[in-house]
Design an enzyme around this catalytic site. Sequence first.
Site, PDB file in Angstrom:
ATOM      1  CD  GLN A   1     -48.544 -13.578 -38.164  1.00 22.25           C
ATOM      2  OE1 GLN A   1     -47.885 -12.927 -37.491  1.00 22.25           O
ATOM      3  NE2 GLN A   1     -48.775 -14.772 -38.633  1.00 22.25           N
ATOM      4  CG  ASN A   2     -50.089 -12.749 -45.514  1.00 20.64           C
ATOM      5  OD1 ASN A   2     -48.851 -12.991 -43.970  1.00 20.64           O
ATOM      6  ND2 ASN A   2     -50.253 -14.390 -45.592  1.00 20.64           N
TER       7      ASN A   2
ATOM      8  CG  HIS B   1     -49.737  -7.742 -38.912  1.00 17.15           C
ATOM      9  ND1 HIS B   1     -48.830  -8.881 -38.989  1.00 17.15           N
ATOM     10  CD2 HIS B   1     -49.849  -7.500 -37.436  1.00 17.15           C
ATOM     11  CE1 HIS B   1     -48.802  -9.157 -38.454  1.00 17.15           C
ATOM     12  NE2 HIS B   1     -48.691  -8.500 -37.060  1.00 17.15           N
TER      13      HIS B   1
ATOM     14  N   GLY C   1     -48.370 -21.246 -42.972  1.00 16.40           N
ATOM     15  CA  GLY C   1     -47.762 -20.337 -43.618  1.00 16.40           C
ATOM     16  C   GLY C   1     -47.275 -18.904 -42.896  1.00 16.40           C
ATOM     17  CB  THR C   2     -47.477 -17.911 -39.313  1.00 15.14           C
ATOM     18  OG1 THR C   2     -47.035 -16.741 -38.564  1.00 15.14           O
ATOM     19  CG2 THR C   2     -48.051 -18.983 -38.520  1.00 15.14           C
TER      20      THR C   2
HETATM   21  N1  APR Z   1     -47.056 -22.715 -47.565  1.00 13.02           N
HETATM   22  C1  APR Z   1     -47.029 -22.139 -45.916  1.00 13.02           C
HETATM   23  N2  APR Z   1     -45.720 -22.145 -44.917  1.00 13.02           N
HETATM   24  C2  APR Z   1     -45.328 -21.737 -46.017  1.00 13.02           C
HETATM   25  C3  APR Z   1     -44.506 -22.084 -47.684  1.00 13.02           C
HETATM   26  C4  APR Z   1     -45.333 -22.634 -47.712  1.00 13.02           C
HETATM   27  N3  APR Z   1     -45.934 -22.885 -49.102  1.00 13.02           N
HETATM   28  N4  APR Z   1     -43.532 -21.365 -48.060  1.00 13.02           N
HETATM   29  C5  APR Z   1     -42.675 -20.439 -46.180  1.00 13.02           C
HETATM   30  N5  APR Z   1     -43.705 -20.635 -45.479  1.00 13.02           N
HETATM   31  C6  APR Z   1     -43.596 -20.364 -43.859  1.00 13.02           C
HETATM   32  C7  APR Z   1     -41.764 -20.529 -43.749  1.00 13.02           C
HETATM   33  O1  APR Z   1     -41.510 -21.902 -43.628  1.00 13.02           O
HETATM   34  C8  APR Z   1     -42.444 -19.451 -43.211  1.00 13.02           C
HETATM   35  O2  APR Z   1     -42.591 -20.481 -41.253  1.00 13.02           O
HETATM   36  O3  APR Z   1     -44.097 -19.501 -44.029  1.00 13.02           O
HETATM   37  C9  APR Z   1     -43.127 -18.589 -42.944  1.00 13.02           C
HETATM   38  C10 APR Z   1     -43.507 -17.362 -42.570  1.00 13.02           C
HETATM   39  O4  APR Z   1     -42.537 -16.645 -41.785  1.00 13.02           O
HETATM   40  P1  APR Z   1     -42.554 -14.699 -41.517  1.00 13.02           P
HETATM   41  O5  APR Z   1     -41.502 -14.798 -43.250  1.00 13.02           O
HETATM   42  O6  APR Z   1     -41.966 -15.102 -40.558  1.00 13.02           O
HETATM   43  O7  APR Z   1     -43.409 -14.604 -42.221  1.00 13.02           O
HETATM   44  P2  APR Z   1     -45.072 -14.343 -41.129  1.00 13.02           P
HETATM   45  O8  APR Z   1     -44.452 -15.528 -40.141  1.00 13.02           O
HETATM   46  O9  APR Z   1     -46.246 -14.026 -41.834  1.00 13.02           O
HETATM   47  O10 APR Z   1     -44.711 -12.735 -40.805  1.00 13.02           O
HETATM   48  C11 APR Z   1     -45.209 -12.251 -39.365  1.00 13.02           C
HETATM   49  O11 APR Z   1     -43.237 -10.660 -39.138  1.00 13.02           O
HETATM   50  O12 APR Z   1     -42.122  -9.082 -40.922  1.00 13.02           O
HETATM   51  C12 APR Z   1     -43.968  -8.569 -39.872  1.00 13.02           C
HETATM   52  O13 APR Z   1     -46.205  -8.150 -40.192  1.00 13.02           O
HETATM   53  C13 APR Z   1     -44.882  -8.828 -40.526  1.00 13.02           C
HETATM   54  O14 APR Z   1     -46.900  -9.847 -41.169  1.00 13.02           O
HETATM   55  C14 APR Z   1     -45.215 -10.589 -40.831  1.00 13.02           C
HETATM   56  C15 APR Z   1     -44.826 -10.637 -40.125  1.00 13.02           C
END
Ligand code: APR
Length: 260
Positions: A104-105, A122, A184-185
Amino acid sequence: MEHTEPDLSHYFEVARSVKHCAVLTGAGVSAESGMPTFRGEGGLWKEFRPEELATPEAFARNPELVWEWYDYRRGILEGIEPNEGHRALAAAEKVFDIFTLITQNVDGLHQSAGSSDVIELHGNIRRDRCNICDACRGEGEGRQCRCGGPYRPDVVWFGESLPQDAIARGFEAAGSSDLFFSIGTSTQVYPAEQLPFVAQDAGAFVVEVNPEPTPLTPLATLSLRGPSGYWMPRLIDPLLDAAQDTALDAAPDTACEDLV
Ligand code: APR
């Protein structure tokens, strides 16, 4: 209270025998490199309003503000390197017969770590495309496309559909995987958040890596608390060593026979 490492023996038993491994990553896999996440502590959406910065309407209303924000994120990206989590996933390509990395990154850090054929759901913040004709912006080109349309960051904004090919490949890989990692999502954004559940319904062994629990946690086969930079090398390196040993054993003995 003493910290006990979870028992990974079942995971390794399965991981050593599977053919197809698929992975979904989110912003957390880049957190240890210094990229802010979106919803975690210090997350971008805690400070900025997505409806003002990451929607087609926001871009139509105030393109300058949207560009300012993407230039700010590109600035962060400039001084950033992939971390152990990215590197372990790049190495994992050598372990499994079929390996599919879905992200998603938009930071391109998987590719910087050496991962090939990354499925970008994305888009990618390092590219621009025309908002009208989709043409890619060339090096040194201004912010207006030859067709007259405005260039914009090549990312998927809220309310926009994902690249059809990417999402189709993502669902196909999740549905045919034997081992699926969700790393990490927050597992909150549709349709990517569906992928671990599609994999599970298809009978895959689902591993979650996240310092915090998510909607997937109660259903994952194994849910590991902690950073991906800590867990991914521990989950992949032993498989890599085994794969290399097997390759060595299989290699023909090229030692020359003593002729005399
Ligand atoms: N290792 C693993 N996970 C981690 C770490 C780490 N070092 N640090 C934080 N996290 C976790 C957090 O606990 C959280 O659950 O990563 C997750 C990040 O979640 P979001 O910030 O919601 O990101 P993501 O899931 O990628 O968001 C999805 O939303 O805003 C839109 O387009 C954007 O691609 C993104 C999508």
